[in-house]
Design a protein around this motif. Structure first.
Motif, mmCIF file in Angstrom:
data_model
loop_
_atom_site.group_PDB
_atom_site.id
_atom_site.type_symbol
_atom_site.label_atom_id
_atom_site.label_comp_id
_atom_site.label_asym_id
_atom_site.label_seq_id
_atom_site.Cartn_x
_atom_site.Cartn_y
_atom_site.Cartn_z
ATOM 1 N N LEU A 290 -7.359 -10.009 13.929
ATOM 2 C CA LEU A 290 -6.072 -9.933 13.237
ATOM 3 C C LEU A 290 -5.908 -8.604 12.507
ATOM 4 C CD1 LEU A 290 -5.811 -13.470 11.586
ATOM 5 C CD2 LEU A 290 -4.804 -12.691 13.739
ATOM 6 N N PRO A 291 -4.667 -8.127 12.407
ATOM 7 C CA PRO A 291 -4.427 -6.907 11.639
ATOM 8 C C PRO A 291 -4.343 -7.218 10.145
ATOM 9 C CG PRO A 291 -2.370 -7.702 12.557
ATOM 10 C CD PRO A 291 -3.449 -8.613 13.071
ATOM 11 N N ILE A 292 -4.757 -6.243 9.344
ATOM 12 C CA ILE A 292 -4.555 -6.333 7.901
ATOM 13 C C ILE A 292 -3.188 -5.731 7.623
ATOM 14 C CG2 ILE A 292 -5.320 -5.526 5.632
ATOM 15 C CD1 ILE A 292 -8.178 -5.670 6.688
ATOM 16 N N ARG A 293 -2.288 -6.539 7.099
ATOM 17 C CA ARG A 293 -0.912 -6.101 6.868
ATOM 18 C C ARG A 293 -0.709 -5.476 5.500
ATOM 19 N NH1 ARG A 293 2.491 -9.566 6.283
ATOM 20 N NH2 ARG A 293 1.241 -11.407 6.010
ATOM 21 N N ARG A 294 -1.458 -5.968 4.511
ATOM 22 C CA ARG A 294 -1.274 -5.459 3.154
ATOM 23 C C ARG A 294 -2.482 -5.859 2.310
ATOM 24 N NH1 ARG A 294 3.647 -7.920 0.400
ATOM 25 N NH2 ARG A 294 2.343 -8.843 -1.187
ATOM 26 N N VAL A 295 -2.811 -5.023 1.332
ATOM 27 C CA VAL A 295 -3.860 -5.332 0.365
ATOM 28 C C VAL A 295 -3.265 -5.128 -1.014
ATOM 29 C CG1 VAL A 295 -6.155 -4.742 -0.488
ATOM 30 C CG2 VAL A 295 -5.669 -4.569 1.962
ATOM 31 N N ASP A 296 -3.350 -6.160 -1.846
ATOM 32 C CA ASP A 296 -2.858 -6.090 -3.222
ATOM 33 C C ASP A 296 -4.046 -6.163 -4.170
ATOM 34 O OD1 ASP A 296 -0.190 -6.238 -2.276
ATOM 35 O OD2 ASP A 296 -0.273 -8.431 -2.294
ATOM 36 N N VAL A 297 -4.103 -5.234 -5.108
ATOM 37 C CA VAL A 297 -5.166 -5.247 -6.108
ATOM 38 C C VAL A 297 -4.553 -5.679 -7.432
ATOM 39 C CG1 VAL A 297 -6.875 -3.871 -7.332
ATOM 40 C CG2 VAL A 297 -6.437 -3.433 -4.911
ATOM 41 N N ALA A 298 -5.030 -6.796 -7.956
ATOM 42 C CA ALA A 298 -4.530 -7.296 -9.231
ATOM 43 C C ALA A 298 -5.420 -6.859 -10.381
ATOM 44 C CB ALA A 298 -4.421 -8.818 -9.197
ATOM 45 N N SER A 299 -6.655 -6.476 -10.072
ATOM 46 C CA SER A 299 -7.593 -6.017 -11.099
ATOM 47 C C SER A 299 -8.278 -4.753 -10.604
ATOM 48 C CB SER A 299 -8.627 -7.102 -11.391
ATOM 49 O OG SER A 299 -9.628 -6.596 -12.241
ATOM 50 N N LEU A 300 -7.870 -3.616 -11.141
ATOM 51 C CA LEU A 300 -8.487 -2.351 -10.731
ATOM 52 C C LEU A 300 -9.971 -2.318 -11.047
ATOM 53 C CD1 LEU A 300 -5.725 0.249 -11.644
ATOM 54 C CD2 LEU A 300 -6.443 -0.497 -9.381
ATOM 55 N N ALA A 301 -10.415 -3.110 -11.999
ATOM 56 C CA ALA A 301 -11.826 -3.129 -12.374
ATOM 57 C C ALA A 301 -12.725 -3.615 -11.237
ATOM 58 C CB ALA A 301 -12.029 -4.002 -13.612
ATOM 59 N N VAL A 302 -12.187 -4.364 -10.273
ATOM 60 C CA VAL A 302 -13.029 -4.847 -9.176
ATOM 61 C C VAL A 302 -13.335 -3.745 -8.179
ATOM 62 C CG1 VAL A 302 -12.152 -7.206 -9.366
ATOM 63 C CG2 VAL A 302 -11.233 -5.714 -7.614
ATOM 64 N N LEU A 303 -12.476 -2.746 -8.063
ATOM 65 C CA LEU A 303 -12.689 -1.671 -7.098
ATOM 66 C C LEU A 303 -13.780 -0.737 -7.597
ATOM 67 C CD1 LEU A 303 -9.084 -0.685 -6.001
ATOM 68 C CD2 LEU A 303 -10.798 -1.932 -4.682
ATOM 69 N N LYS A 304 -14.821 -0.587 -6.806
ATOM 70 C CA LYS A 304 -15.943 0.261 -7.184
ATOM 71 C C LYS A 304 -15.948 1.581 -6.418
ATOM 72 C CE LYS A 304 -17.108 -2.998 -9.904
ATOM 73 N NZ LYS A 304 -16.591 -2.934 -11.250
ATOM 74 N N THR A 305 -14.992 1.753 -5.497
ATOM 75 C CA THR A 305 -14.858 3.001 -4.749
ATOM 76 C C THR A 305 -13.395 3.425 -4.760
ATOM 77 O OG1 THR A 305 -14.603 1.728 -2.698
ATOM 78 C CG2 THR A 305 -16.809 2.574 -3.185
ATOM 79 N N ALA A 306 -13.178 4.730 -4.603
ATOM 80 C CA ALA A 306 -11.811 5.251 -4.549
ATOM 81 C C ALA A 306 -11.545 6.007 -3.248
ATOM 82 C CB ALA A 306 -11.563 6.178 -5.739
ATOM 83 N N ASP A 307 -12.595 6.374 -2.540
ATOM 84 C CA ASP A 307 -12.444 7.117 -1.296
ATOM 85 C C ASP A 307 -13.343 6.499 -0.244
ATOM 86 O OD1 ASP A 307 -11.625 9.083 0.485
ATOM 87 O OD2 ASP A 307 -13.249 10.440 -0.107
ATOM 88 N N PRO A 308 -12.799 5.912 0.800
ATOM 89 C CA PRO A 308 -11.378 5.819 1.125
ATOM 90 C C PRO A 308 -10.662 4.832 0.209
ATOM 91 C CG PRO A 308 -12.694 4.689 2.788
ATOM 92 C CD PRO A 308 -13.651 5.323 1.829
#
Length: 142
Positions: free
Chosen positions: A21-39
């Motif tokens: 399946l294709p990924i159509r959209r990703v929504d981040v509700a808590s920036l604190a969960v993201l541990k990488t920025a690139d990509p």
């Protein structure tokens, strides 16, 4: 913390529903969960899910590029103590509010409109972690 049988069950469940399946959209509700920025997390949009598996207690969602660019991207999720994945066939088209008080940290729309999953975390200690990497071994803890 979900133990290995639960993480395996989640990986198998998501693999059955998402592979191809294709990924159509990703929504981040808590920036604190993201541990990488690139990509960036937006790089997942338009990519196709190749497989969902696990490395230890980490869920690994492997995606292939739109033009088969040969470079897979991996969405790596560590659910920590109170994290969970909830599949839905009726996701809200409205993105979760960033910094909101609800349990949703990340939402991935994959497949048909309305299909996808929320990554949630209950409790006050927020330890859920998400990485977007070209190689899962780039995640220091793995």
């Amino acid at each position: 913390m979900p133990e290995l049988p639960e993480v395996t069950a989640i990986a198998d469940f998501l693999d059955e529903r998402m592979a191809g399946l294709p990924i159509r959209r990703v929504d981040v509700a808590s920036l604190a969960v993201l541990k990488t920025a690139d990509p960036p997390y937006t790089a997942l949009v338009g990519r196709t899910v190749s497989s969902v598996g696990r490395i230890g207690k980490y869920l690994v969602i492997t995606t292939a590029g739109v033009d088969d660019d040969g470079e897979p991207l991996h969405l790596v999720i560590h659910l920590s103590r109170a994290g969970w994945v909830r599949w839905s066939e009726n996701l809200s088209p409205t993105p979760p509010r960033p910094g909101g008080k609800g349990p949703i940290a990340l939402r991935v729309h994959a497949g048909l409109p309305g299909e996808g999953f929320d990554v949630t975390e209950a409790g006050t200690q927020k330890r859920l972690a998400v990485w977007i990497v070209t190689d899962p071994l780039d995640v220091e803890r793995i």
